[in-house]
Structures are given as C-alpha cells and as structure tokens.
Design an enzyme around this catalytic site. Structure first.
Site, PDB file in Angstrom:
ATOM      1  N   LYS A  32      10.786   9.308 -22.882  1.00 57.62           N
ATOM      2  CA  LYS A  32      10.805  10.538 -23.671  1.00 57.62           C
ATOM      3  C   LYS A  32      12.075  11.339 -23.399  1.00 57.62           C
ATOM      4  O   LYS A  32      12.770  11.780 -24.316  1.00 57.62           O
ATOM      5  CB  LYS A  32       9.564  11.380 -23.347  1.00 57.62           C
ATOM      6  CG  LYS A  32       9.340  12.557 -24.292  1.00 57.62           C
ATOM      7  CD  LYS A  32       8.217  13.460 -23.822  1.00 57.62           C
ATOM      8  CE  LYS A  32       6.872  12.778 -23.789  1.00 57.62           C
ATOM      9  NZ  LYS A  32       6.202  12.762 -25.091  1.00 57.62           N
ATOM     10  N   ARG A 102       5.580  18.041 -20.255  1.00 62.14           N
ATOM     11  CA  ARG A 102       5.019  16.732 -20.615  1.00 62.14           C
ATOM     12  C   ARG A 102       5.531  15.649 -19.672  1.00 62.14           C
ATOM     13  O   ARG A 102       6.639  15.718 -19.157  1.00 62.14           O
ATOM     14  CB  ARG A 102       5.426  16.347 -22.047  1.00 62.14           C
ATOM     15  CG  ARG A 102       4.963  17.286 -23.138  1.00 62.14           C
ATOM     16  CD  ARG A 102       5.572  16.836 -24.467  1.00 62.14           C
ATOM     17  NE  ARG A 102       5.321  17.765 -25.552  1.00 62.14           N
ATOM     18  CZ  ARG A 102       4.359  17.628 -26.452  1.00 62.14           C
ATOM     19  NH1 ARG A 102       3.539  16.609 -26.371  1.00 62.14           N
ATOM     20  NH2 ARG A 102       4.200  18.502 -27.422  1.00 62.14           N
ATOM     21  N   GLY A 111      -1.343   9.064 -23.769  1.00 66.40           N
ATOM     22  CA  GLY A 111      -2.606   9.693 -23.392  1.00 66.40           C
ATOM     23  C   GLY A 111      -3.015   9.493 -21.955  1.00 66.40           C
ATOM     24  O   GLY A 111      -4.022  10.051 -21.515  1.00 66.40           O
ATOM     25  N   MET A 113      -1.282  10.255 -19.100  1.00 68.96           N
ATOM     26  CA  MET A 113      -0.889  11.315 -18.165  1.00 68.96           C
ATOM     27  C   MET A 113      -1.014  12.676 -18.846  1.00 68.96           C
ATOM     28  O   MET A 113      -1.359  12.779 -20.013  1.00 68.96           O
ATOM     29  CB  MET A 113       0.519  11.050 -17.646  1.00 68.96           C
ATOM     30  CG  MET A 113       0.582   9.840 -16.731  1.00 68.96           C
ATOM     31  SD  MET A 113       2.233   9.494 -16.139  1.00 68.96           S
ATOM     32  CE  MET A 113       3.048   8.951 -17.623  1.00 68.96           C
ATOM     33  N   ARG A 358      10.497   7.179 -30.061  1.00 69.62           N
ATOM     34  CA  ARG A 358      10.423   6.034 -29.143  1.00 69.62           C
ATOM     35  C   ARG A 358      10.168   4.803 -29.989  1.00 69.62           C
ATOM     36  O   ARG A 358       9.691   4.908 -31.128  1.00 69.62           O
ATOM     37  CB  ARG A 358       9.315   6.215 -28.113  1.00 69.62           C
ATOM     38  CG  ARG A 358       7.927   6.341 -28.706  1.00 69.62           C
ATOM     39  CD  ARG A 358       6.904   6.721 -27.657  1.00 69.62           C
ATOM     40  NE  ARG A 358       5.599   6.978 -28.251  1.00 69.62           N
ATOM     41  CZ  ARG A 358       4.616   7.620 -27.645  1.00 69.62           C
ATOM     42  NH1 ARG A 358       4.792   8.091 -26.433  1.00 69.62           N
ATOM     43  NH2 ARG A 358       3.460   7.806 -28.234  1.00 69.62           N
ATOM     44  N   HIS A 474      -5.755   8.921 -30.178  1.00 72.50           N
ATOM     45  CA  HIS A 474      -5.771   8.155 -28.922  1.00 72.50           C
ATOM     46  C   HIS A 474      -6.414   6.787 -29.122  1.00 72.50           C
ATOM     47  O   HIS A 474      -5.890   5.759 -28.685  1.00 72.50           O
ATOM     48  CB  HIS A 474      -6.533   8.959 -27.846  1.00 72.50           C
ATOM     49  CG  HIS A 474      -6.753   8.196 -26.584  1.00 72.50           C
ATOM     50  ND1 HIS A 474      -7.919   7.510 -26.321  1.00 72.50           N
ATOM     51  CD2 HIS A 474      -5.942   7.979 -25.517  1.00 72.50           C
ATOM     52  CE1 HIS A 474      -7.815   6.921 -25.147  1.00 72.50           C
ATOM     53  NE2 HIS A 474      -6.637   7.199 -24.631  1.00 72.50           N
ATOM     54  N   SER A 783       3.744 -32.539 -11.172  1.00 70.42           N
ATOM     55  CA  SER A 783       3.157 -31.447 -11.943  1.00 70.42           C
ATOM     56  C   SER A 783       2.531 -30.487 -10.935  1.00 70.42           C
ATOM     57  O   SER A 783       1.665 -30.885 -10.154  1.00 70.42           O
ATOM     58  CB  SER A 783       2.093 -31.965 -12.909  1.00 70.42           C
ATOM     59  OG  SER A 783       1.554 -30.895 -13.647  1.00 70.42           O
ATOM     60  N   CYS A 850       1.019 -27.042 -14.515  1.00 71.00           N
ATOM     61  CA  CYS A 850      -0.131 -27.203 -15.401  1.00 71.00           C
ATOM     62  C   CYS A 850      -1.293 -26.293 -15.022  1.00 71.00           C
ATOM     63  O   CYS A 850      -2.392 -26.434 -15.542  1.00 71.00           O
ATOM     64  CB  CYS A 850      -0.592 -28.660 -15.431  1.00 71.00           C
ATOM     65  SG  CYS A 850      -1.105 -29.286 -13.821  1.00 71.00           S
ATOM     66  N   TYR A 870       9.040 -28.442 -17.999  1.00 69.01           N
ATOM     67  CA  TYR A 870       8.037 -28.025 -18.978  1.00 69.01           C
ATOM     68  C   TYR A 870       6.963 -27.177 -18.307  1.00 69.01           C
ATOM     69  O   TYR A 870       6.836 -27.136 -17.083  1.00 69.01           O
ATOM     70  CB  TYR A 870       7.385 -29.246 -19.660  1.00 69.01           C
ATOM     71  CG  TYR A 870       6.501 -30.073 -18.749  1.00 69.01           C
ATOM     72  CD1 TYR A 870       5.135 -29.783 -18.610  1.00 69.01           C
ATOM     73  CD2 TYR A 870       7.015 -31.145 -18.026  1.00 69.01           C
ATOM     74  CE1 TYR A 870       4.327 -30.533 -17.776  1.00 69.01           C
ATOM     75  CE2 TYR A 870       6.209 -31.905 -17.184  1.00 69.01           C
ATOM     76  CZ  TYR A 870       4.865 -31.587 -17.063  1.00 69.01           C
ATOM     77  OH  TYR A 870       4.053 -32.310 -16.232  1.00 69.01           O
TER      78      TYR A 870
END
Length: 897
Positions: A32, A102, A111, A113, A358, A474, A783, A850, A870
């Site tokens: 912010k 804020r 919402g 804080m 934002r 919210h 693996s 895996c 992988y």
C-alpha cells in the site's frame, strides 16, 4: 567529536505531487505504501500522508513491542509535512487534520489486519469539523464511527456493544437506515458510546489526538500477529518475518452528502478477466461501508447496472464528470503497472481522491485471461504472462462446475462473487463449518456477512453465501483468493441463526440441509446438482503452451489405474513417474491370491499363488503402456509390508476365510507373525525382494511381457523403468539388478524379442542419498521418494504428525509443513548430495522426485536449482507442476543474467 552515526529512516512521506519512495520499495514500505508513493509521483490526486516502514514492525517485535528511539520525531516531522500540504493542523479545534491509520504488508492481506479512520476527532475537533464542513450531522456521524472503530481495534472492546446502542436509538426513532439519523441523533449516540466506553474501561475515551495516533500505530503492528493474520499467512505462504508497514494518511470524506462517495474498482473483471471496468460505489459513505458488506453498493457503470437489473443510478450516471476523470486515472494506472489494478477511491464534494492501487486479487480463470490478454495486447511478454499466474491457483480450474443441462431449483440469487460451484450441508457459523469440514463433511457457510474472524470456517467450507455485501466485500475477496465459490448480497435470504434455519421465497431450510451454490451466476439452489468436468482449452491451453516452451523439467504423474493415467495424459503428463504396484494387489479379484501367497509355507507354494497374480499384473501394465503411448513409465515393485494385505481382527479373519476358503487359524497366526512394532522401518520395500525374490521376479516378468505385448500390437513401444524401493546399500542394489536382469533375459529368450528397459532405485533413506555413488554403479536412475525421505530424515511419521506440527509452525520452528513443501535445507541437502555423488559415478543417471512434493511449486523450484530431470505428482497437479517448472526455469535464467 561529531556524531557520525547514520540514523535509520523509519518514515517516508508521500503526497503533493511527490514522494520519498516508489513502487520498487514494496519490501520496505509495504504494498500500500509503495503504491501510494508511486501514485503521488505520477501526479494523481492522492491525499498526503506518510508510511512507517515494515522494518519498524520488525523492530517492534524484536524489542519487546517498543518503538525505535527516532520514530517519534520522524512521525512528528511527517505530520508537519501533511499539515503543510493540507493547510490543517493535527489536534487543532478550529481547523483539525484527521487521518486514517492503515496496515500495509508487502503482500496483500485483505481484512486480516486493523484500520482506524477519522483519527484525531475528539469533543473539540468534532465541532471544528462541523463548522468547516457546514454539516454537523456529517461531523458527528464521523465521530461515532471513530469511537466505535478505535474502541474495537485499539481498546479491544466488542463492536456488538456499539451496534446494540445504535439499534436502540434507531428503534426509538423508528429509523431503519443510518442516513435517517439527524445531527442531534448522532450527538446522542456519541454520548452513549462514550458512556459505554468509560463503563467498560473505567476511564474516558481518549481525547488526545497524539495518544490516539500512537494507540492506532501499536494496534496495526499488533494485528500483524493476530490469529486471522497468522492463519492467512500460513494459507498463502507469507513469512512472518516480513512485518507490516503503517500508513498514516489525511482523511477525505465520502460521507459529506450526495456529491460525495466511496468505492472499490478493478480495471478488469477479477472473476472472469473480462477487459472492462468492474466495481462498486456508495454515495454518502466511507470506504469501510463498501468492503465490510454493511450496505449493498451500486455498480460503477451504466452497462453493469443494466445487466444486473439494478434501479439505483451507477457512478457513471450519478457523478458523470467525476466518473470520466476516474476512468482516465484507472486506465493510466493499468498501463503504468502493466497489470489489472484493484483501486480504492473517495469522492469528496465532487473531487476525486485515489486511496490505493495494487495488483488485483483474481480467480485462476481471470488470472489466465488477464495474463494471456495482456500478452496479446503487447503490454507484457509471453514469459511475463507465464510468471503472472500462481501455479497453485490452477487447482480452481481442474474441478467440476454445474452441468448447464441440469434442472436448477433456485431458492435465492445474489451477486456472482467468486466462480465455481459447490454442494454441501448449510451451516450458519464459522465454528460449525470448521468442525464439520475437518471431519470430512462438505459444508456451505451461510452468513449475514463474513468478517475476518470467519476465515477458518471459510477455508473449511466448500462454498460461501452472504445475505449482505457486494462483489468487493470481505467474503468475496477472501473467497476468490481461496478458490472457493461465493454468492454475496443474496438479500432475499432471511437467516435465523438462533433457530438454525433460513427462509427464502416462502421456503424454510434447516441447518444441515443440502444446498448447491453457483458462484458464477450468483444462484443458490436447493439440493445437490449434477456437475461436469472443466474444459482445458482457450486461455488455459495458450498459457500452458507458453509454459511448456520455456520449462526444462519434465513433468510426469503418479498413477496406477487407467482412470488416473488417462487424467494425467489429459493434463499434459509426459509419462508416469510412479506406478505403485501394491495398489493393484488390493483389487478384490486378486487379494485372495495375494493372501494365498503370503500364507504359503514354502517357495513352491508362493510361486503357485504368484502364477495366479501374474496375468492380472500383466494386464494392468498393458493398459498403462497403451494409455501412455510410448512415454516413460516408472513401475515401483512391491513396497508395503505383507501384513497390510491380511485381515487383523478375528471377525475380519473369519469373514475373509469364509469368502476365500482360506484357513482362518492360519490367517490369524500369519498376521500375528508378520506384525511389526514399526512397519514403516520394517520388512518392506526391496527387503521383500531380497527375502522372497520370487515376488519381484513375477512383477518384472509381468512388466516385460506387457511391454512386449504392446510393442507387437503395433502401438508405440513403451519406455520401461523398473524401480526398486527402499534401497539402502550398493550390495542390495546389485542383488536386485541381477535379479531383474536375469528375469528379463529369461522373458526375452521365451519371446524371441527384446526391448530397452532401465533399472533404478527409489531414494527414501538418508543412507541411500549419502551413498548414492554405490547405488549408481548398478542403478540407471534415481527417483527421490520425498514422502519417506522426509519421514526418515526427521524421524517423523507423516500419518501422525498432524497432531503436533501445527505447534512447530506457530512457534516458527518450521516455516511450512515439511510434508507439504520440501525441507530444502535438510532433505534438500540429501537430494543434492545424492545428485552429485550419483552423477560422479554415472554421469547420465536420470533423476526425479515422485513424492507429493512433486506438485508443490516451491519444491519444484528447488528441483530446478538442483538440476533434476523431472518431477512426478498426482494427475490433478500436473498443470500446476508444468507452470511451476516454467516459472522456476525463467527465475533461474534471470539470476544468471
């Protein structure tokens, strides 16, 4: 001697066409604060203020909740700058400066804080505000808001106490909405509010504006560690160490009559990604009225109003000149930030002010569309588009939605706040949702409106319905972030929480009645409704294609059934990285033969039983090889201890004996013989193959025969990888390799044909990782079974750790559950050691993981850094892994530049 120490800067000013910071300073100023500075520097109409840095929050917690010595003077200097820009003075009864206080973490936490508005009001400054504004009603309305908010946020008093006082005044005056109260009415409400505060605290409501300011700053810092903020951080992987900034900004008022307003806007639709202005506003209101869902707001544009069938004028119609200016500003912001913006604004007496911008939270569907559209529009590159979508959010797209052909028994309609559909039992409290959800029940949480305290229940629920609130309330924002379908502002619902029921369109529904919600249309439906699978085309296919072009890691799936293998292929898997053969053994058609094998008194008896299982296993592998069409398939030989296949109670033994004809006494005796104190570390994995080689011989034979059958049928030849689990020693691997090769050679001789195959080891033990060079002498691939490797490294049972791991995370001992996201320091080090030592002996050894970590984006990033070949994960996480692998590759490339 001159003081050469450089003082730390804790406060950064913004406003008046300039700023001390900019958007790049998000880590220090919070999202912010950084964006307020950026908007100020762009010359946009931003009320002046200053930001107290996130470092001050870190200092606050590291030093017994105390402030840095220089902070007080720097805040005073910041206030002076704001006074100079506004022409008002903080605490001056005649010309008071009022501020908002804020929070602002570097990652958006809507919402979670605390916020305080109208700070600086007291019994003297309220009169000054009344004279300056010419509106005594507005001044006392602002004062009562401040007392309630400050008392709740800073003094810890229950906000319901104030609501009850206000309701009593409304009842006395026969007034139903806040705007119906006069200045005198608000003065009476303020007097009662102050009496209630003094009665609760034993001292009056604070009148000193400076005391108020420091109370609010402390409350914002303290709220960084409240329960809902901690839960939200865990859910979104936001580190506690980041802290929050505090933004102190001069107030502008959207509640100064019909030429004033407040609202929230998105530059594109955050639910669908459609490129058109989306949002809501309220005339004569403050910002909290919109986001808290206290009043149901009006749409911004005429087109949106007409689509919704709303009769209240849109902002475009009610405030046309301001709307034209606003539209130009938001278009400028999107082009500047090159992303969809979430914007808060206020109009004070016809003058526009920008309070926040934002990057907007969005659904996965919207994120895909926005990313693809921005790339197509030339605002960002394809690689940037790939980086814009959170991999884990794709999960939202891979699950069913309501079948459009199904009948819909609509019982209420509201706003389509978060897309997707869900069916469940209706509950009216977050606590009940959490309780039933943790027990595995599907629930829909229905509330008048949600508050940040409801976050655990919202997380546990399959979907959320609110009677009040808009598309930016919210409930809507948090539901979209969670991927939960949500219907908000369903005003025709009448919820009676005490009676445990709700009423809609003349019908009554009790708690636990089943309903379905469609967050894409805003409909609430009676009963369960048929769902359909999603289509993975369009924007999804485009982004996945771009991801596949840049990623290095291959992505396979963990699958052993035709259904899982088919889903894996549909989601883009490039093979099977783990086929657990024991799952096939549990099939009802073959479990009797498996038990017969276990009960056999000698090898001959075991081989006779295994001969019955062989054709079934072969058929399994044929099916998998056909589905995977020439892609690699890694088949893990039998892993669990044999006792898992036997019944254990006398009752179960009797039932199995009757059904199979097996001897009941022998069954029970054998189960007792095989019982182990710690089976996870017992006679399992390759130890079965060493003790009973005939089991692994049967499985290897089934694999190779299946592969030859598929190849001779004219289909693509399968790439066969035979994997031995729980290997610890080079001698073990050598024995298992010889057993495998011997069996394969026998089958080749019988069939007169040969195919390529590989033999490898599953690395699940620390010793295997440390001595990987020994294994690599005979293993052609590794693996990493990271589920067991995590268990054996930490000495923690994955099945039981849920009872205490929460305490470890709460106390900061673990940042994340190590079974969800890989422990990169410990388990990761073992993987790095195994990679280095394995490749030193066999440079071309193939490496993958895996465990469940194969579908976790942070773990995938580690695999990219470690140079694995992988990852393998559950079928529904394959798209997540593909995108995460692409992002990891881009990230590593950018580091090298």
């Amino acid at each position: 001697m001159a003081d050469t120490m450089v003082k730390t800067r804790w406060v950064y000013a913004f406003g008046g066409g300039g700023a001390d910071g900019d958007a790049s300073m998000k880590n220090l100023l919070g999202g912010k604060g950084a964006n307020l500075a950026e908007m100020s520097a762009l010359g946009l109409p931003v009320p002046p203020g200053f930001t107290i840095t996130t470092e001050a929050c870190t200092y606050y917690y590291a030093n017994g909740r105390s402030y840095p010595a220089e902070l007080k003077d720097q805040v005073a200097e910041g206030l002076k700058k704001v006074e100079g820009l506004t022409g008002k003075v903080f605490g001056d009864p005649a010309n008071p400066l009022l501020v908002s206080v804020r929070s602002g973490a570097r990652a958006s936490m809507p919402g979670m804080m605390d916020t305080v508005l109208n700070l600086g009001l007291n019994d003297q400054t309220v009169d000054g505000l009344a004279r300056l504004s010419g509106d005594r009603r507005f001044a006392f309305d602002s004062y009562r808001r401040f007392i309630q908010m400050y008392s709740n946020v800073v003094l810890g008093l229950d906000h319901h106490m104030f609501e009850e006082i206000l309701d009593e005044h409304k009842d006395r005056l026969d007034v139903h909405v806040d705007t119906g109260l006069s200045a005198e009415d608000w003065e009476a409400v303020v007097a009662d509010y102050k009496k209630a505060v003094e009665a609760e605290r034993g001292e009056p409501f604070p009148q000193d504006p400076h005391e108020q300011l420091w109370g609010a700053v402390g409350a914002v810092f303290t709220s960084w560690m409240n329960d809902r903020a901690k839960f939200y951080r865990r859910m979104h992987d936001i580190p506690e160490s980041w802290g929050t900034a505090v933004n102190v900004q001069s107030m502008v008022f959207g509640n100064m009559g019909d030429s004033s307003a407040t609202g929230v806007a998105f530059t594109r639709n955050p639910s669908t990604g459609e490129n058109r202005l989306y949002g809501e506003f309220l005339i004569n209101a403050q910002g909290e009225d919109v986001v808290a869902g206290i009043r149901t707001p009006q749409p911004l544009t005429k087109a949106a109003r007409e689509e919704m069938g709303d009769v209240s004028p849109s902002m475009e119609e009610a405030l046309p000149e301001v709307f034209t200016q606003f539209k130009a500003v938001v278009e400028k912001l999107e082009k500047h930030y090159r992303d969809m913006q979430d914007i808060e604004f206020t109009v004070e007496k016809g003058r526009l002010y920008m309070l926040q911008t934002r990057n907007g939270k969005r659904t996965a569907k919207a994120a895909l569309k926005v990313a693809v559209d921005l790339a197509t529009e030339g605002l960002i590159t394809k690689e940037e588009a790939v980086m814009r979508v959170e991999p884990a959010s794709l999960d939202q797209l891979l699950h069913p939605t309501i079948d459009p052909g199904s009948p819909r028994d609509v019982i209420a309609t509201g706003l389509p706040a978060s897309p997707g559909a869900a069916t469940g039992k209706v509950v009216f409290t977050a606590e009940e949702a959490e309780k039933l959800g943790s027990a595995g029940e599907a629930v829909i949480l229905m509330r008048e409106e949600t508050s940040p305290e409801d976050i655990r229940g919202m997380d546990a629920a399959r979907g959320i319905v609110t009677a009040r609130g808009g598309m930016t309330s919210h409930a809507a924002v948090v539901a979209r972030g969670m991927g939960r379908p949500c219907v908000s502002g369903a005003g025709e619902l009448r919820i009676d929480q005490k009676a445990g029921e709700f009423h809609a369109r003349g019908r009554t529904f009790k708690a636990y009645d089943v309903i379905t919600i469609d967050g894409s249309t805003g409909e609430v439906l009676a009963g369960a409704v048929k769902m359909i699978e999603p289509e993975l085309s369009g924007d999804f296919a485009a982004l996945m294609g771009w991801a596949d072009q840049v990623r290095r890691l291959k992505v396979r799936a963990n699958a052993e059934t035709a259904l899982d293998a088919g889903a894996a292929r549909q989601f883009g898997a490039e093979g099977i990285g783990l086929c657990r053969t024991e799952h096939m053994f549990f099939d009802p058609a073959r479990i009797a033969a498996v038990r017969e094998m276990i009960l056999a008194d000698d090898e001959a008896g075991r081989r006779a039983a295994l001969a019955k299982i062989l054709p079934m296993q072969r058929a399994d592998f044929v099916e998998l090889f056909k589905i995977m069409e020439g892609l690699p398939v890694t088949i893990r030989l039998l892993d669990p201890p044999l006792h898992e296949f036997l019944p254990h109670t006398e009752e179960d033994v009797a039932s199995v004996a009757e059904a199979t004809g097996l001897d009941a006494k022998k069954l029970l005796r054998r189960a007792q013989e095989l019982h182990e104190v710690n089976p996870m570390l017992g006679h399992r994995g390759c130890r079965l193959g060493v003790a009973y080689p005939e089991i692994y011989e049967m499985q290897v034979r089934a694999i190779i025969e299946a592969a030859l059958d598929v190849e001779t049928s004219g289909r693509p030849a399968p790439i066969v990888e035979i994997m031995h689990p729980l290997v610890a020693k080079g001698e073990e691997m050598k024995f298992l390799r010889e057993l495998t090769d011997r069996t394969v050679k026998t089958v080749f001789g019988e069939r007169g044909r040969e195919i390529d195959y590989k033999v490898g080891a599953m690395i699940e033990l620390p010793r295997a990782a440390i001595r990987a060079g020994d294994l690599a002498e005979t293993a052609e691939f590794f693996s990493f079974g990271t589920n067991d490797l995590t268990q054996t490294t930490f000495g923690i049972s994955r099945d039981d750790s849920g009872r205490f791991l929460g305490h470890y995370i709460d106390r900061g001992i673990f940042e994340k559950d190590p079974f969800v996201s890989l422990d990169q320091d410990g388990v990761g080090d073992l993987i790095r050691i195994a990679t280095e030592r394995g490749r030193a002996v066999r440079p071309d050894v193939k490496l993958g993981i895996c465990g469940e970590h194969g579908g976790d984006p942070a773990s995938i990033q580690f695999c990219e850094k470690a140079g694995l070949d992988y990852v393998s994960c559950s079928p529904y996480r394959v798209p997540i892994a593909r995108l995460a692998a692409a992002q990891a590759a881009i990230g590593e490339r950018e580091k090298d530049r």
